[in-house]
Design an enzyme around this catalytic site. Structure first.
Site, PDB file in Angstrom:
ATOM      1  N   LYS A   1       8.389  -6.877   8.188  1.00  0.00           N
ATOM      2  CA  LYS A   1       8.212  -7.638   8.484  1.00  0.00           C
ATOM      3  C   LYS A   1       9.148  -8.079   9.279  1.00  0.00           C
ATOM      4  CE  LYS A   1       4.722  -6.398   7.316  1.00  0.00           C
ATOM      5  NZ  LYS A   1       4.066  -5.526   6.388  1.00  0.00           N
TER       6      LYS A   1
ATOM      7  N   VAL B   1      -2.079   1.700   7.322  1.00  0.00           N
ATOM      8  CA  VAL B   1      -1.884   0.603   7.246  1.00  0.00           C
ATOM      9  C   VAL B   1       0.155   0.835   8.222  1.00  0.00           C
ATOM     10  CG1 VAL B   1      -1.283  -1.282   6.107  1.00  0.00           C
ATOM     11  CG2 VAL B   1      -3.259  -0.699   5.950  1.00  0.00           C
TER      12      VAL B   1
ATOM     13  N   GLU C   1      -4.681  11.474  13.439  1.00  0.00           N
ATOM     14  CA  GLU C   1      -5.546  10.651  12.472  1.00  0.00           C
ATOM     15  C   GLU C   1      -6.245  11.501  12.268  1.00  0.00           C
ATOM     16  OE1 GLU C   1      -5.862   8.286  10.059  1.00  0.00           O
ATOM     17  OE2 GLU C   1      -7.035   9.136   9.498  1.00  0.00           O
TER      18      GLU C   1
ATOM     19  N   HIS D   1      -6.717 -30.518  16.013  1.00  0.00           N
ATOM     20  CA  HIS D   1      -6.444 -29.600  17.495  1.00  0.00           C
ATOM     21  C   HIS D   1      -5.079 -30.210  17.824  1.00  0.00           C
ATOM     22  CE1 HIS D   1      -8.101 -29.163  20.937  1.00  0.00           C
ATOM     23  NE2 HIS D   1      -7.344 -30.026  21.652  1.00  0.00           N
TER      24      HIS D   1
HETATM   25  P1  FAD Z   1       6.349  -0.777  -6.699  1.00  0.00           P
HETATM   26  O1  FAD Z   1       7.287  -2.165  -5.738  1.00  0.00           O
HETATM   27  O2  FAD Z   1       6.744   0.564  -5.857  1.00  0.00           O
HETATM   28  O3  FAD Z   1       7.712  -1.250  -7.589  1.00  0.00           O
HETATM   29  C1  FAD Z   1       7.470  -0.619  -8.801  1.00  0.00           C
HETATM   30  C2  FAD Z   1       9.309  -0.288  -8.886  1.00  0.00           C
HETATM   31  O4  FAD Z   1       9.181   0.657 -10.208  1.00  0.00           O
HETATM   32  C3  FAD Z   1       9.688   1.040  -8.227  1.00  0.00           C
HETATM   33  O5  FAD Z   1      11.151  -0.591  -8.005  1.00  0.00           O
HETATM   34  C4  FAD Z   1      10.278   1.936  -9.520  1.00  0.00           C
HETATM   35  O6  FAD Z   1      11.646   2.400  -8.982  1.00  0.00           O
HETATM   36  C5  FAD Z   1      10.699   1.232 -10.919  1.00  0.00           C
HETATM   37  N1  FAD Z   1       9.922   2.452 -11.434  1.00  0.00           N
HETATM   38  C6  FAD Z   1       9.390   3.396 -11.898  1.00  0.00           C
HETATM   39  N2  FAD Z   1       9.185   4.207 -12.233  1.00  0.00           N
HETATM   40  C7  FAD Z   1      10.119   3.485 -13.062  1.00  0.00           C
HETATM   41  C8  FAD Z   1      10.189   3.780 -14.695  1.00  0.00           C
HETATM   42  N3  FAD Z   1      10.264   4.969 -15.329  1.00  0.00           N
HETATM   43  N4  FAD Z   1      12.026   2.997 -14.966  1.00  0.00           N
HETATM   44  C9  FAD Z   1      11.911   1.725 -14.849  1.00  0.00           C
HETATM   45  N5  FAD Z   1      11.752   1.459 -13.643  1.00  0.00           N
HETATM   46  C10 FAD Z   1      10.181   2.502 -12.457  1.00  0.00           C
HETATM   47  N6  FAD Z   1       1.669  -4.975   0.568  1.00  0.00           N
HETATM   48  C11 FAD Z   1       1.620  -6.473   0.847  1.00  0.00           C
HETATM   49  O7  FAD Z   1       0.794  -6.915   0.109  1.00  0.00           O
HETATM   50  N7  FAD Z   1       1.990  -6.611   1.990  1.00  0.00           N
HETATM   51  C12 FAD Z   1       2.054  -6.058   2.761  1.00  0.00           C
HETATM   52  O8  FAD Z   1       2.896  -6.570   4.096  1.00  0.00           O
HETATM   53  C13 FAD Z   1       2.938  -4.501   3.028  1.00  0.00           C
HETATM   54  N8  FAD Z   1       3.848  -3.686   3.543  1.00  0.00           N
HETATM   55  C14 FAD Z   1       4.141  -2.657   3.140  1.00  0.00           C
HETATM   56  C15 FAD Z   1       4.661  -1.725   4.066  1.00  0.00           C
HETATM   57  C16 FAD Z   1       5.318  -0.485   3.542  1.00  0.00           C
HETATM   58  C17 FAD Z   1       6.308  -0.011   4.960  1.00  0.00           C
HETATM   59  C18 FAD Z   1       4.782  -0.607   2.099  1.00  0.00           C
HETATM   60  C19 FAD Z   1       5.186   1.074   1.683  1.00  0.00           C
HETATM   61  C20 FAD Z   1       4.500  -0.786   1.036  1.00  0.00           C
HETATM   62  C21 FAD Z   1       3.703  -2.254   2.123  1.00  0.00           C
HETATM   63  N9  FAD Z   1       3.209  -3.303   1.102  1.00  0.00           N
HETATM   64  C22 FAD Z   1       2.716  -4.488   1.331  1.00  0.00           C
HETATM   65  C23 FAD Z   1       2.490  -2.334  -0.254  1.00  0.00           C
HETATM   66  C24 FAD Z   1       3.630  -3.280  -1.553  1.00  0.00           C
HETATM   67  O9  FAD Z   1       4.952  -2.783  -0.902  1.00  0.00           O
HETATM   68  C25 FAD Z   1       3.201  -3.007  -2.909  1.00  0.00           C
HETATM   69  O10 FAD Z   1       2.197  -2.766  -3.037  1.00  0.00           O
HETATM   70  C26 FAD Z   1       3.987  -3.278  -3.858  1.00  0.00           C
HETATM   71  O11 FAD Z   1       5.275  -3.263  -3.532  1.00  0.00           O
HETATM   72  C27 FAD Z   1       3.259  -2.845  -5.177  1.00  0.00           C
HETATM   73  O12 FAD Z   1       4.182  -2.977  -6.265  1.00  0.00           O
HETATM   74  P2  FAD Z   1       4.928  -2.725  -7.693  1.00  0.00           P
HETATM   75  O13 FAD Z   1       5.927  -3.388  -8.504  1.00  0.00           O
HETATM   76  O14 FAD Z   1       2.718  -2.565  -7.965  1.00  0.00           O
HETATM   77  O15 FAD Z   1       5.162  -1.557  -7.110  1.00  0.00           O
HETATM   78  P1  NAI Z   2      -3.102   4.678   4.472  1.00  0.00           P
HETATM   79  O1  NAI Z   2      -3.887   4.915   3.518  1.00  0.00           O
HETATM   80  O2  NAI Z   2      -3.166   3.187   4.812  1.00  0.00           O
HETATM   81  O3  NAI Z   2      -3.563   5.167   5.833  1.00  0.00           O
HETATM   82  C1  NAI Z   2      -3.217   6.668   5.840  1.00  0.00           C
HETATM   83  C2  NAI Z   2      -3.829   7.229   6.424  1.00  0.00           C
HETATM   84  O4  NAI Z   2      -3.695   9.120   6.860  1.00  0.00           O
HETATM   85  C3  NAI Z   2      -5.436   7.456   6.090  1.00  0.00           C
HETATM   86  O5  NAI Z   2      -5.806   6.407   8.128  1.00  0.00           O
HETATM   87  C4  NAI Z   2      -5.859   8.784   6.392  1.00  0.00           C
HETATM   88  O6  NAI Z   2      -7.312   9.307   6.339  1.00  0.00           O
HETATM   89  C5  NAI Z   2      -4.362   9.625   7.103  1.00  0.00           C
HETATM   90  N1  NAI Z   2      -4.514  10.662   6.994  1.00  0.00           N
HETATM   91  C6  NAI Z   2      -4.162  11.553   5.093  1.00  0.00           C
HETATM   92  N2  NAI Z   2      -4.017  12.694   5.509  1.00  0.00           N
HETATM   93  C7  NAI Z   2      -3.863  13.088   6.860  1.00  0.00           C
HETATM   94  C8  NAI Z   2      -3.301  14.008   8.012  1.00  0.00           C
HETATM   95  N3  NAI Z   2      -3.572  14.873   6.562  1.00  0.00           N
HETATM   96  N4  NAI Z   2      -2.758  14.554   8.520  1.00  0.00           N
HETATM   97  C9  NAI Z   2      -3.300  12.958   9.628  1.00  0.00           C
HETATM   98  N5  NAI Z   2      -3.959  11.686   8.887  1.00  0.00           N
HETATM   99  C10 NAI Z   2      -3.929  11.938   7.746  1.00  0.00           C
HETATM  100  O7  NAI Z   2      -1.848   4.657   3.901  1.00  0.00           O
HETATM  101  P2  NAI Z   2       0.082   4.278   4.626  1.00  0.00           P
HETATM  102  O8  NAI Z   2      -0.558   3.885   5.832  1.00  0.00           O
HETATM  103  O9  NAI Z   2       0.607   5.206   3.852  1.00  0.00           O
HETATM  104  O10 NAI Z   2      -0.603   2.761   3.462  1.00  0.00           O
HETATM  105  C11 NAI Z   2      -0.253   2.885   1.917  1.00  0.00           C
HETATM  106  C12 NAI Z   2      -0.626   1.903   1.335  1.00  0.00           C
HETATM  107  O11 NAI Z   2       0.235   0.907   1.142  1.00  0.00           O
HETATM  108  C13 NAI Z   2      -1.701   0.558   2.362  1.00  0.00           C
HETATM  109  O12 NAI Z   2      -2.752   1.322   2.184  1.00  0.00           O
HETATM  110  C14 NAI Z   2      -1.313  -0.830   1.834  1.00  0.00           C
HETATM  111  O13 NAI Z   2      -2.126  -0.174   0.664  1.00  0.00           O
HETATM  112  C15 NAI Z   2       0.350  -0.265   1.379  1.00  0.00           C
HETATM  113  N6  NAI Z   2       0.776  -1.581   2.740  1.00  0.00           N
HETATM  114  C16 NAI Z   2       0.219  -2.040   3.488  1.00  0.00           C
HETATM  115  C17 NAI Z   2       0.682  -3.330   3.946  1.00  0.00           C
HETATM  116  C18 NAI Z   2       0.283  -4.230   4.593  1.00  0.00           C
HETATM  117  O14 NAI Z   2      -0.729  -5.200   3.811  1.00  0.00           O
HETATM  118  N7  NAI Z   2       0.323  -5.111   5.803  1.00  0.00           N
HETATM  119  C19 NAI Z   2       1.991  -2.463   5.426  1.00  0.00           C
HETATM  120  C20 NAI Z   2       2.018  -0.913   4.619  1.00  0.00           C
HETATM  121  C21 NAI Z   2       0.901  -0.483   3.757  1.00  0.00           C
END
Ligand code: FAD
Ligand code: NAI
Length: 474
Positions: free
Chosen positions: A60, A192, A212, A453
């Site tokens: 973000k 996403v 995709e 508004h």
């Molecule tokens: P994680 O955030 O993955 O945290 C788990 C932690 O556990 C990690 O730090 C890992 O190192 C640690 N861990 C793992 N195994 C062990 C172990 N055995 N011992 C000790 N530590 C360990 N979600 C949103 O709601 N809004 C968004 O805008 C959004 N944007 C995203 C953008 C990207 C690029 C990505 C990749 C994800 C995004 N997400 C977003 C998804 C969001 O990041 C995850 O849903 C969220 O981080 C999940 O939280 P979690 O605590 O379950 O796991």
């Molecule tokens: P995603 O599940 O959103 O999208 C993956 C896409 O890749 C799908 O459309 C799928 O059909 C496609 N795909 C799979 N295999 C493929 C292949 N071999 N060739 C071409 N296309 C293929 O997963 P993404 O984007 O990796 O994000 C993971 C998760 O992280 C999201 O589902 C969401 O839960 C979280 N996230 C949330 C955000 C938010 O809340 N704004 C921002 C970023 C991530």
């Protein structure tokens, strides 16, 4: 003697750190272990998980910078603001993003101190049951906890034959640290992450192609919203190819060449200087069962839980990305509070139908509840109210006229079943719809609420009025 805690949380992401803080607030003695240093200069484990370090927050921050850059380059002149052609200084943009991340992750460490949560540095895994709970090894130390919360999160799924080096071929980690704007950027997966990361680099000047596999993208969103977003993305120069099968990816020091076939079987070739692979995420469960404690996993490799996030092991809960449900930070944090409160004898449950989704693209996309295609499949009789941003004074004043709000209500009871927004500030507007769904409100309830508004929230108001054919402004 091993240290003893009431609660041990494994993983310091949004699921883990929130569970730890809430459990401490409720009077438990709590420790949380984390092993990943992410970008910490001293290599010490950092709190915040994927979300703060390599997910929600850094993405973000970059979306914000790239949005300002695009506005200055393409939007200022029309408003009478004359500037020289702006240039993007990528290292400064990345350094600002890193500073935001560092500040937030350090903030979590301070919250641990404030709430008396012990941070244990190292990977945690179960050694086995003990007299009063579980023995868990964290790094070199063994501790005992009456209750354990598994909050180990997820990591990017990689594709066989496409090695990710986070330089030329990136997953979410490398995609947030690209050092120069790629001339041509290929993204695999129009999900996403692909759409958000693609937006960042396209705004900064990359020629963007997204490949995709499915015949549609964002199948979980309302089809109307996706159609509108697709039109906007196409106007912005996104080249989204649907139904593509990757056959071969050649990686050199300078870039990638991708050989694939389209849905008709015709051969396609793409070359780019960077590629982002964003094809979903896999749960982190490695090592948890190393000592054979028998923590049950489902067919997708996630920890199996009941509606209260209890696992099959007594006194062991699991929450966040490592269990079923949307992989979203706010869902993880909801489960975290619920589990801590249930442990303390309070009530609580998780509910997936009131969890909002947001995509921070331009325009933003957000929804909560059922899509129109789900209602049709379920045979539910519904009415639709739709209102365009074009008819809203605030949107017009801000040159943000793309998109609409669509409300779906039960045809008999008027209860709101789903709200879908594509348009400016959808990420904030959706909260009103979440409240409505959480409290089983009807479109009539929203229609009777006075909306300030001029605000974009009036578009939601108009959509509620439109459910009953009485929209005023279009
Ligand atoms: P994680 O955030 O993955 O945290 C788990 C932690 O556990 C990690 O730090 C890992 O190192 C640690 N861990 C793992 N195994 C062990 C172990 N055995 N011992 C000790 N530590 C360990 N979600 C949103 O709601 N809004 C968004 O805008 C959004 N944007 C995203 C953008 C990207 C690029 C990505 C990749 C994800 C995004 N997400 C977003 C998804 C969001 O990041 C995850 O849903 C969220 O981080 C999940 O939280 P979690 O605590 O379950 O796991
Ligand atoms: P995603 O599940 O959103 O999208 C993956 C896409 O890749 C799908 O459309 C799928 O059909 C496609 N795909 C799979 N295999 C493929 C292949 N071999 N060739 C071409 N296309 C293929 O997963 P993404 O984007 O990796 O994000 C993971 C998760 O992280 C999201 O589902 C969401 O839960 C979280 N996230 C949330 C955000 C938010 O809340 N704004 C921002 C970023 C991530």
């Amino acid at each position: 003697m091993p240290k003893k805690y009431d609660v041990l949380v494994i993983g310091g992401g949004p699921a883990g750190y929130v569970a730890a803080i809430r459990a401490a607030q409720l009077g438990f003695t709590v420790a949380c272990c984390e092993s990943n240093p992410y970008a910490d200069p001293k290599g010490k484990p950092r709190l915040g998980g994927t979300c703060l370090n390599v997910g929600c927050i850094p993405s973000k921050a970059l979306l914000h910078t790239s949005r300002l850059f695009e506005e200055a380059r393409d939007g200022f002149a029309a408003q009478g603001i004359a500037i020289n052609k702006p240039k993007i200084d990528v290292p400064t943009m990345i350094a600002r993003k890193n500073a935001v991340v560092a500040r937030l992750t350090q903030g979590i460490a301070l919250l641990f101190k404030k709430n008396g949560v012990a941070l244990l540095e190292g990977r945690g895994y179960f050694v086995g049951p003990c007299e009063n709970g579980w023995r868990v090894k964290v790094g070199e130390e063994t501790v005992e906890a009456a209750r354990v919360i598994v909050a180990t999160g997820s990591r990017a799924r990689h594709l066989p034959d496409i090695p990710v080096d986070n330089r030329i071929v990136c997953d979410n980690v490398g995609a947030l640290d690209i050092a120069t704007v790629p001339k041509k950027l290929l993204v695999v997966g129009a999900g996403v992450i692909g759409l958000e990361m693609g937006s960042i680099w396209r705004r900064l000047g990359s020629e963007l192609t997204i490949l995709e596999a499915l015949p549609d993208f964002l199948p979980q969103a309302d089809a109307d919203i996706v159609r509108e977003a697709a039109r906007a993305f196409s106007r912005q120069g996104f080249d989204i190819r649907l139904g593509v099968t990757l056959n071969k990816v050649e990686v050199t020091k300078k870039g990638v060449a991708v050989h694939c076939t389209d849905k008709s079987g015709a051969a396609l070739e793409f070359a780019a200087d960077r590629m982002i692979v964003s094809v979903g995420r896999v749960p982190n469960t490695e090592g948890l069962n190393a000592e054979g404690v028998g923590l049950a996993l489902d067919a997708q490799g996630r920890v199996e839980t009941d509606a209260h996030c209890r696992t099959n092991l007594p006194g062991v809960w699991a929450i966040g990305d490592v269990v079923s449900g949307p992989m979203l930070a706010h869902k993880a944090m909801e489960e975290a509070c619920m589990v801590a409160e249930v442990m303390a004898g309070q009530s609580g449950s998780r509910r997936f139908d009131a969890i909002p989704w947001v995509l921070y693209t331009s325009p933003e996309i957000a929804w909560v509840g059922k899509t129109e295609q789900q209602l049709k499949a379920d045979g539910v009789a519904y009415k639709t109210g739709k209102a365009p941003f074009m008819a809203n004074g605030r949107a017009l004043g801000a040159s943000e006229t793309a998109g609409f709000v669509k409300m779906l209500v039960d045809a008999q009871t008027d209860r709101i079943l789903g709200v879908h927004i594509v348009g400016a500030n959808a990420s904030e507007l959706i909260s009103e719809a979440v409240v409505a769904i959480e409290f089983s409100a009807a479109s009539e309830d929203i229609a009777r609420i006075c909306h300030a508004h001029p605000t974009l929230s009036e578009v939601l108001h108009e959509a509620a009025l439109a459910c009953d054919g009485r929209a005023i402004h279009f």
